[in-house]
Design an enzyme around this catalytic site. Structure first.
Site, PDB file in Angstrom:
ATOM      1  N   GLU A 199      37.883  72.244   1.536  1.00 30.99           N
ATOM      2  CA  GLU A 199      39.231  72.764   1.758  1.00 30.99           C
ATOM      3  C   GLU A 199      39.531  72.763   3.248  1.00 30.99           C
ATOM      4  OE1 GLU A 199      39.996  76.453  -0.239  1.00 30.99           O
ATOM      5  OE2 GLU A 199      39.482  75.660  -2.211  1.00 30.99           O
ATOM      6  N   HIS A 201      50.866  79.866   2.162  1.00 37.58           N
ATOM      7  CA  HIS A 201      50.137  78.748   1.577  1.00 37.58           C
ATOM      8  C   HIS A 201      51.037  77.517   1.598  1.00 37.58           C
ATOM      9  CE1 HIS A 201      47.730  76.300  -1.094  1.00 37.58           C
ATOM     10  NE2 HIS A 201      46.774  77.199  -1.030  1.00 37.58           N
ATOM     11  N   ARG A 248      45.704  76.199   7.369  1.00 37.37           N
ATOM     12  CA  ARG A 248      46.886  76.442   6.548  1.00 37.37           C
ATOM     13  C   ARG A 248      48.148  76.698   7.361  1.00 37.37           C
ATOM     14  NH1 ARG A 248      44.329  80.233   1.704  1.00 37.37           N
ATOM     15  NH2 ARG A 248      43.403  78.487   0.541  1.00 37.37           N
ATOM     16  N   HIS A 272      51.297  84.000   1.059  1.00 33.77           N
ATOM     17  CA  HIS A 272      50.042  83.925   0.301  1.00 33.77           C
ATOM     18  C   HIS A 272      49.075  85.059   0.616  1.00 33.77           C
ATOM     19  CE1 HIS A 272      46.885  82.014  -1.981  1.00 33.77           C
ATOM     20  NE2 HIS A 272      46.097  81.849  -0.921  1.00 33.77           N
ATOM     21  N   ARG A 322      43.438  83.189   7.798  1.00 35.47           N
ATOM     22  CA  ARG A 322      42.249  83.186   6.952  1.00 35.47           C
ATOM     23  C   ARG A 322      41.785  81.764   6.648  1.00 35.47           C
ATOM     24  NH1 ARG A 322      41.477  82.646   1.555  1.00 35.47           N
ATOM     25  NH2 ARG A 322      43.659  83.006   0.972  1.00 35.47           N
TER      26      ARG A 322
END
Length: 513
Positions: free
Chosen positions: A112, A226, A272, A329, A364
């Site tokens: 990811e 997100h 992100r 998100h 994050r």
């Protein structure tokens, strides 16, 4: 009034972890405002990040977390996350937790954004959160009291110590419970925005409860959007996991042109905040954005939850394009805690997304959220076991708050304000206006729970969380991670460029030194 050793407010993975560690030794009440499976944890499609591969290293996971967090992280918290997290994942494997495996029987590790190694463990493809919640519920269901459909209005604080909670049931009846320890684990506040991946329950309740009780809240301006929410006819219909890009999907515009490689060295797997801003700007300039999944074989088998969601929304996966847009998100800030979950109010704890240990910094790292719940949930439980206070204490005289009831804006209006003025990109003027508008409706004292309905208290909580986000964003005159000020853009990509020229062995040596 009924007394318990521990009251846990919430039923996500952080709450369940605490309960599973304490349930054999303490009398526990878990309260959740709808069903016990209604949480962001249960919805989580992404997996759990952990450096278990023989060529990976906890030092690399540590460094990736700091990089994604724009070095705003508390390093001690990150160290605990990657080290103790590895021990917990090993224990889950020993318990037989069904992590996905490859054809050779090894744990199947995915990739990811901003990870330098394939280290994401999944269960059920894109159903990791659901599998994890089910696993822990089996451990605790017969050992604790779980009150569903009960809404916590406020924490009662006496002489600087949390002593109880006030709740309402669906029929608006008031209940009061006392406890030696009270743990807030209610999740985030994504429902304060128009577009969000969050469960409908995520209205910022724990954040607002803590604020009214006198807790310190920090870093609220760091909000993670997100990048890839399913976007149908002007609305978001659910999350498209970052694991989809980790398996080869790429972002394209309506002409089929890829654009992330021009923006960041990691391209479609950039952090992100970078990807979300890139997509946001595409829409701002009149373009459409899609995930091109043509490189992923057996997509429906690999991502069954996402495939079902697409089918329900009449997205034809045979065309290999999924329309996406960013949505709120995750909240990196929250109730300030130490590394065992303590707040500045005695015997009041916070864990999970609504807590801020500093582990996530300004942004994050993907798949660190379930890990955070596991690690810090276990740490809170251990601390409480060491500090066991089982005696019932006097609640004292209790009087309902007699502040006059005021009208509160509707949820739709609140969401429009936050989305428009406190969104992915921010300016001083827009933030100042939002702060002024929101501040009029913030409640700075325990509520008169008799006068306000549950739905009205939810609106107050959304406004409170939104106000704290907007105020923090106004005060932070820089761009960092999930907080981007157009008038203070600030960030440069040199950190990443410096990092990726090193081999993993060089990076491990540098971090250990």
């Amino acid at each position: 009034m009924t007394h318990y050793d521990v009251i846990i407010v919430g039923s996500g993975i952080a709450a369940l972890t605490v309960a599973s560690e304490l349930c054999e030794k303490m009398n526990i009440l878990m309260i959740t405002k709808t069903m016990k499976t209604s949480s962001n944890s249960h919805l989580a499609q992404g997996g759990i990040a952990c450096a278990i591969h023989e060529n990976d290293h906890s030092c690399l996971h540590y460094e990736d977390t700091l990089y994604a967090g724009r070095y705003h992280n508390k390093k001690e918290a990150v160290e605990l996350l990657v080290q103790e997290g590895k021990e917990i994942i090993s224990s889950l494997m020993d318990e037989g937790f069904p992590f996905d495996k490859d054809e050779q029987g090894n744990v199947d590790l995915g990739n990811e954004g901003a990870h330098s190694f394939r280290r994401i463990l999944h269960a059920g493809g894109d159903a990791t959160g659901r599998k994890m919640v089910e696993h822990f519920l089996k451990k605790i269901t017969n050992r604790i009291t779980i009150n569903e459909y009960q809404f916590v209005c406020d924490v009662v604080v006496k002489d600087g110590r949390a002593v109880g909670i006030i709740t309402k049931t669906a029929d608006e009846n008031i209940h009061v419970y006392t406890a030696s320890h009270i743990i807030l684990a209610t999740g985030g506040c994504g429902q304060a925005y128009e577009w969000t991946s969050n469960h409908p329950n995520a209205t910022g309740d724990g954040l607002a409860i803590a604020f009214r009780a006198g807790c310190r809240l920090i870093d609220m301006e760091f909000t993670q959007f997100h990048p890839t929410m399913l976007y149908i006819n002007g609305t978001c219909r659910g999350l498209i996991s970052e694991a989809v890009r980790g398996e080869g999907a790429v972002l394209i515009d309506e002409t089929g042109q890829r654009f992330m490689s021009e923006i960041h060295p990691l391209g479609d797997l950039a952090p992100r905040d970078v990807v979300a801003r890139a997509i946001y700007r595409k829409y701002r300039d009149g373009h459409q954005v899609y995930l091109d999944i043509s490189e992923i074989q057996f997509f429906s088998e690999r991502f069954p939850t996402i495939a079902e969601m697409c089918w329900q929304n009449r997205v034809n996966l045979s065309e290999k394009k999924i329309p996406v847009v960013p949505g709120m998100h995750f909240l990196m800030g929250g109730i300030e805690t130490d590394l065992v979950g303590r707040t500045n109010i005695d015997r009041l704890y916070a864990v999970g997304e609504l807590a801020c240990t500093g582990v996530h910094g300004a942004n994050r790292l993907a798949s660190n959220s379930l890990l955070e719940g596991l690690v810090f949930g276990k740490r809170i439980a251990k601390f409480i076991l060491d500090q066991w206070l089982s005696s019932q204490e006097s609640f004292g005289d209790f009087h309902w708050n007699e502040h006059e009831k005021t009208e509160v804006p509707e949820k739709g209006e609140i969401r429009k304000i936050l989305t428009k003025w406190v969104g992915i990109e921010r300016t001083h003027g827009e933030l100042a206006w939002a702060v002024s508008w929101l501040k009029r409706y913030v409640k700075y004292f325990p509520l008169n729970a008799i006068s306000y309905s549950i739905e009205e208290i939810e609106r107050i909580n959304m406004i409170t969380a939104g106000y704290l986000i907007a105020k923090g964003a106004l005060l932070r005159k820089e761009s960092r991670g999930g907080h981007f000020r157009i008038d203070y853009p600030g960030e440069k990509p040199e950190w990443l460029e410096k990092r990726i020229v090193q081999t993993n062995e060089q990076r491990i040596g540098a971090v250990e030194t």
